[in-house]
Design an enzyme around this catalytic site. Sequence first.
Site, mmCIF file in Angstrom:
data_model
loop_
_atom_site.group_PDB
_atom_site.id
_atom_site.type_symbol
_atom_site.label_atom_id
_atom_site.label_comp_id
_atom_site.label_asym_id
_atom_site.label_seq_id
_atom_site.Cartn_x
_atom_site.Cartn_y
_atom_site.Cartn_z
ATOM 1 N N LYS A 79 0.917 -1.294 -0.043
ATOM 2 C CA LYS A 79 0.040 -0.012 0.053
ATOM 3 C C LYS A 79 0.783 1.147 -0.028
ATOM 4 O O LYS A 79 1.963 1.234 0.612
ATOM 5 C CB LYS A 79 -1.023 0.044 1.247
ATOM 6 N N SER A 159 -9.740 1.826 2.742
ATOM 7 C CA SER A 159 -8.995 2.645 1.718
ATOM 8 C C SER A 159 -7.652 1.678 1.079
ATOM 9 O O SER A 159 -7.242 2.377 0.195
ATOM 10 C CB SER A 159 -8.187 3.823 2.488
ATOM 11 N N SER A 183 -10.066 -0.057 6.954
ATOM 12 C CA SER A 183 -9.602 -0.173 5.648
ATOM 13 C C SER A 183 -8.830 -1.485 5.232
ATOM 14 O O SER A 183 -8.513 -1.170 4.192
ATOM 15 C CB SER A 183 -8.614 1.064 5.569
HETATM 16 N N1 GLN Z 1 -13.232 4.598 6.066
HETATM 17 C C1 GLN Z 1 -12.844 5.236 7.411
HETATM 18 C C2 GLN Z 1 -12.472 6.591 7.028
HETATM 19 O O1 GLN Z 1 -12.638 6.989 5.945
HETATM 20 C C3 GLN Z 1 -11.690 4.336 7.730
HETATM 21 C C4 GLN Z 1 -10.389 4.314 6.856
HETATM 22 C C5 GLN Z 1 -9.293 3.674 7.211
HETATM 23 O O2 GLN Z 1 -9.679 2.576 7.948
HETATM 24 N N2 GLN Z 1 -8.223 4.182 6.854
HETATM 25 O O3 GLN Z 1 -11.769 7.214 7.981
#
Ligand code: GLN
Length: 493
Positions: A79, A159, A183
């Site tokens: 990532k 994400s 995410s």
């Molecule tokens: N969807 C959540 C956010 O937008 C979690 C994102 C994540 O875990 N990085 O903050």
Amino acid sequence: MTDFTTLTLHEALDGLAKKDFSAREAMEAHLDAAEAAQGALNCFSVIDREHALATADASDARRAKGEAGLLEGAPLAIKDLFAVKGVETTASSNILKGFRPPYESTVTQNLWNAGATMVAKTSMDEFAMGSSNETAASGPVINPWKATGSDEALVPGGSSGGSVSALAAGISYGATGTDTGGSIRQPAAFTGLVGVKPTYGRCSRWGVVAFASSLDHPGPIAKTVKDAALLTQVMSGHDPKDSTSYPGAVPDFAAAVGRSVKGLRIGIPKEYRLEGMPADIERLWGEGAEWLKAAGAEIVEVSLPMTKYALPAYYIIAPAEASSNLARYDGMRYGQRIEGDDLIDTYEKTRAAGFGKEVQRRIMIGTYVLSAGYYDAYYVKALKVRRKILEDFNAAFEKCDALLTPATPSAAFGIGSKAKASPIEMYLNDVFTVTANIAGVPAMSVPAGLDANGLPLGLQIITKALDEETMFTVGAAIEDAAGFTAKPERWWA
Ligand code: GLN
């Protein structure tokens, strides 16, 4: 000839050990697959052929000297939040364009120390803020899966969307992700993969671009529970460079896979039964409990009454920490700079041009909830809720050894379908996952079945802090019983 795209990590490690193929051959096959798929899936942020082949050749040289590590020669997708020395790392943001870190993140270093190689870096929601991978500066990532009889492009979740898209398309044997509110687990569930968020502190945050430091968890995404256990083991370990790193030893997680669940108490939290939840998810959750019962576990109902406050608390704490963490992107030291009339004007122009809309929204919310006069009403209150959520988990784990819940409130959705609605609609994706981030306890999603449209759904297993072993044992039992073998039909290359 070996079809490299269908092998699991363990199968690939076996083939490499038996010299059926070399690290170089595995890498060349993955690079060709990456380049062929990129136009359709847009899942990579950087494909650096030269760097990738150099990592593979170094691996073959180590094996020739008899120095093979636990992951020797296996190409992984990383990532774009992890700093990889000398390779562009942007967190999918324009503000970091051109940034080549002069250092390596601890987690990736642990992987390289075990002999893994890197096929490419993967796209993500900008600064890991999102649930659909639609906020990347380089545009949306596409899910390899499609609903039966439909050609609509679906989101891979987010994400860590690039990582799951690459892995589900067979373009690596494992991937890294980060999970601040879901995410890793949500995108894994959207693509039929296993996603693990270990205990807070297990995997070092050093060299991982910070979003919300008290909630950020690096972790792996894999094709099987056994692969995920091995990757978690290699990625974990004490790191003096991260002050929140857990100092204890790392257990043999892979050994927990295949243990019996006999006598384990599995808690079903009644607050996770949401109104209007899709019938397929409700059905699968019930089936999951039945599978574990049939394998000898005891099913108990438990209550996590603070669950409904988890999302609101998360959307105060995470933006508060983000607004502080992202203050460093001022155009002075790295990344993009737009020259203004004076220093303040340069800051403003740089940040206005460099950050996307969702990131700007989070910075504004975070700054607001931390400002004098609102700090107690929002931020301190959210911290109190956080403590209550932790107490909920502590009470539940008096009655059970692991919790079983759905991983997500829906299957993968269409590109644009939620991004266009409202930010809140997107935030609701994390309703089942954020609680484990808030409490820092380990949680994983395991593919458990398909919905009526032929799209994957996952179940989530949550255990006490530092008890990843029980999580892997229960996860493997679900995997065994579900017999999930579906793969997306190959349309992308
Ligand atoms: N969807 C959540 C956010 O937008 C979690 C994102 C994540 O875990 N990085 O903050």
